[in-house]
Design a protein around this motif. Structure first.
Motif, short mmCIF file in Angstrom:
data_model
loop_
_atom_site.label_atom_id
_atom_site.label_comp_id
_atom_site.label_asym_id
_atom_site.label_seq_id
_atom_site.Cartn_x
_atom_site.Cartn_y
_atom_site.Cartn_z
N PHE A 172 0.87 -1.17 0.00
CA PHE A 172 0.00 0.00 0.00
C PHE A 172 0.91 1.22 0.00
CE2 PHE A 172 -2.02 -3.59 1.92
CZ PHE A 172 -3.31 -3.59 1.39
N SER A 173 0.81 2.02 -1.07
CA SER A 173 1.72 3.14 -1.29
C SER A 173 0.94 4.45 -1.28
CB SER A 173 2.43 2.96 -2.64
OG SER A 173 3.08 4.14 -3.05
N SER A 174 1.48 5.44 -0.58
CA SER A 174 0.85 6.76 -0.53
C SER A 174 1.92 7.85 -0.63
CB SER A 174 0.07 6.91 0.78
OG SER A 174 -0.51 8.19 0.87
N ASN A 175 1.78 8.71 -1.63
CA ASN A 175 2.67 9.86 -1.81
C ASN A 175 4.13 9.45 -1.97
OD1 ASN A 175 0.63 12.05 -1.44
ND2 ASN A 175 0.46 11.10 0.58
N ASP A 176 4.38 8.30 -2.57
CA ASP A 176 5.74 7.86 -2.84
C ASP A 176 6.16 8.27 -4.24
OD1 ASP A 176 6.24 6.27 -0.36
OD2 ASP A 176 4.56 5.10 -1.12
N VAL A 177 7.48 8.39 -4.45
CA VAL A 177 8.03 8.72 -5.76
C VAL A 177 9.03 7.63 -6.16
CG1 VAL A 177 9.35 10.37 -7.12
CG2 VAL A 177 7.73 11.19 -5.40
N PHE A 178 8.81 7.03 -7.33
CA PHE A 178 9.74 6.06 -7.91
C PHE A 178 10.31 6.72 -9.16
CE2 PHE A 178 6.37 3.94 -5.66
CZ PHE A 178 6.97 2.89 -4.98
N GLN A 179 11.59 7.05 -9.15
CA GLN A 179 12.11 7.84 -10.26
C GLN A 179 13.54 7.44 -10.63
OE1 GLN A 179 11.88 11.91 -8.89
NE2 GLN A 179 13.68 11.73 -7.58
N GLY A 180 13.82 7.51 -11.94
CA GLY A 180 15.17 7.31 -12.42
C GLY A 180 15.70 5.91 -12.28
N ASN A 181 14.83 4.92 -12.10
CA ASN A 181 15.25 3.53 -11.98
C ASN A 181 15.27 2.86 -13.36
OD1 ASN A 181 15.13 3.35 -8.90
ND2 ASN A 181 13.05 4.05 -9.41
N ALA A 182 16.08 1.81 -13.52
CA ALA A 182 16.10 1.09 -14.78
C ALA A 182 14.70 0.58 -15.15
CB ALA A 182 17.09 -0.08 -14.73
N GLN A 183 13.95 0.12 -14.15
CA GLN A 183 12.53 -0.17 -14.28
C GLN A 183 11.84 0.36 -13.02
OE1 GLN A 183 11.41 -4.02 -16.29
NE2 GLN A 183 13.47 -4.59 -15.65
N GLY A 184 10.59 0.77 -13.19
CA GLY A 184 9.89 1.39 -12.06
C GLY A 184 9.48 0.39 -11.00
N ILE A 185 8.34 -0.32 -11.24
CA ILE A 185 7.85 -1.34 -10.32
C ILE A 185 7.48 -2.58 -11.13
CG2 ILE A 185 6.25 -1.91 -8.47
CD1 ILE A 185 5.64 1.02 -8.12
N ILE A 186 7.89 -3.76 -10.65
CA ILE A 186 7.53 -5.04 -11.25
C ILE A 186 6.67 -5.82 -10.27
CG2 ILE A 186 8.39 -7.28 -12.04
CD1 ILE A 186 10.79 -5.88 -13.20
N PHE A 187 5.53 -6.35 -10.77
CA PHE A 187 4.63 -7.17 -9.97
C PHE A 187 4.57 -8.57 -10.59
CE2 PHE A 187 3.17 -2.79 -9.83
CZ PHE A 187 3.06 -2.56 -8.47
N ASN A 188 4.69 -9.60 -9.75
CA ASN A 188 4.61 -10.98 -10.21
C ASN A 188 3.87 -11.84 -9.20
OD1 ASN A 188 6.26 -11.14 -12.69
ND2 ASN A 188 7.95 -10.53 -11.37
N GLY A 189 3.34 -12.95 -9.68
CA GLY A 189 2.90 -14.02 -8.81
C GLY A 189 1.87 -13.65 -7.76
N GLY A 190 0.76 -13.04 -8.21
CA GLY A 190 -0.32 -12.76 -7.28
C GLY A 190 -0.10 -11.58 -6.37
#
Length: 301
Positions: A172-190
């Motif tokens: 559960f994410s609120s007011n977070d910043v994901f920036q400048g990464n090779a990939q942002g967010i990866i979701f797998n497996g449920g």
């Protein structure tokens, strides 16, 4: 003999009192600039009072790797913005949490490591106001049925992925910043992910989801080199409360392999592939795609 017995009784009473007080709560202070270490404080608490509640207040520039295992109600909090920098030469996570509940990490700058913060083995982790950066692999890794609660963090400039969430984990994410990464967010497996007012900016790809369930509220995904959001393998995403997906180098939102996107409130425009919402083969489904205002090949009944 009687005097000695009285002395021994007094010592026993004092010791029992101290142990009882210690078992209820401990508050430790670590100053890394004085060559004190957080991992030694964690070990002391793990040996004596693993159930907590315990608080470690940290100051200075720490160079260490911290393992928190089978502990509950532990808070690591900074005093005037402490930092923790990898000491393993990129072979370990900087902070590794496993089989632990209600562990809070607040206010740190976490530098380097093969991972910045790992939350695994059915742990419950709270990350608030941290900067996690410059790792060789994954900035934040949540797995093994763990629960992560993120608030006002910056996860940036990681060489692999900003965050990986997999294997039944919920974040559960609120007011977070994901920036400048090779990939942002990866979701797998449920994986299950709920984000409110968080941003994914200038990553290689914004979001890549497989077999996962996303609920996005007021999220911004912009400036990705590739697609803003890619949904695969039966993933589900619901876009609410003014999600914005714009200015990405590929599709804004790319769906394939029986994935579903529902657009309750979203603007998906200005993405550079020529399609803002791309329904690729096979069996992809959208609802209310016209509300996005973008270019699409998706067909709804």
């Amino acid at each position: 003999m009687r005097q000695r017995a009285r002395i021994l009784s007094l010592i026993l009473v004092v010791t029992v009192g101290l142990v009882a007080q210690y078992a209820q709560a401990a508050n430790l202070t670590v100053n890394c600039d004085r060559k004190e270490t957080t991992h030694k404080a964690v070990k002391l608490l793990a040996d004596n009072n693993p159930q907590g509640p315990n608080t470690i207040t940290v100051s200075g520039s720490c160079r260490e790797n911290i393992s928190i295992q089978s502990m509950d109600r532990l808070t690591l909090i900074t005093k005037k913005g402490a930092s923790i920098t990898d000491r393993s030469n990129g072979s370990s996570a900087v902070v590794a949490i496993s089989d632990s509940h209600s562990v809070t990490v607040q206010g740190f700058t976490v530098n380097g490591g093969t991972g910045g913060v790992n939350c695994g083995s059915a742990s419950v982790c709270y990350l608030t106001g941290n900067t996690v950066q410059d790792g060789a692999g994954v900035g934040l890794f949540v797995s093994g049925g763990s629960h992560g609660f993120l608030e006002s963090n910056v996860i940036q400039n990681n060489g692999g992925v900003g965050a990986t969430i997999e294997d039944g984990a919920q974040v559960f994410s609120s007011n977070d910043v994901f920036q400048g990464n090779a990939q942002g967010i990866i979701f797998n497996g449920g994986a299950y992910f709920v984000a409110t007012n968080s941003s994914l900016l200038n990553n290689g790809t914004g979001i890549l989801a497989a077999e996962s369930n996303l609920r996005l509220h007021g999220v911004t995904v912009s400036g990705s080199i590739g697609n803003g959001i890619t949904m695969r393998a039966g993933s589900i995403a619901v876009f609410q409360d003014g999600v914005t997906v714009t200015g990405n180098g590929g599709d804004g939102i790319h769906l394939e392999d029986a994935s579903f996107a529902g657009f309750q409130s979203a603007t998906v425009t200005g993405n550079l592939s020529g399609l803002d919402v791309n329904c690729a083969p096979q069996f992809t489904i959208t609802h209310f795609v016209a509300r996005t205002g973008g270019i699409t090949n998706c067909v709804e009944p």
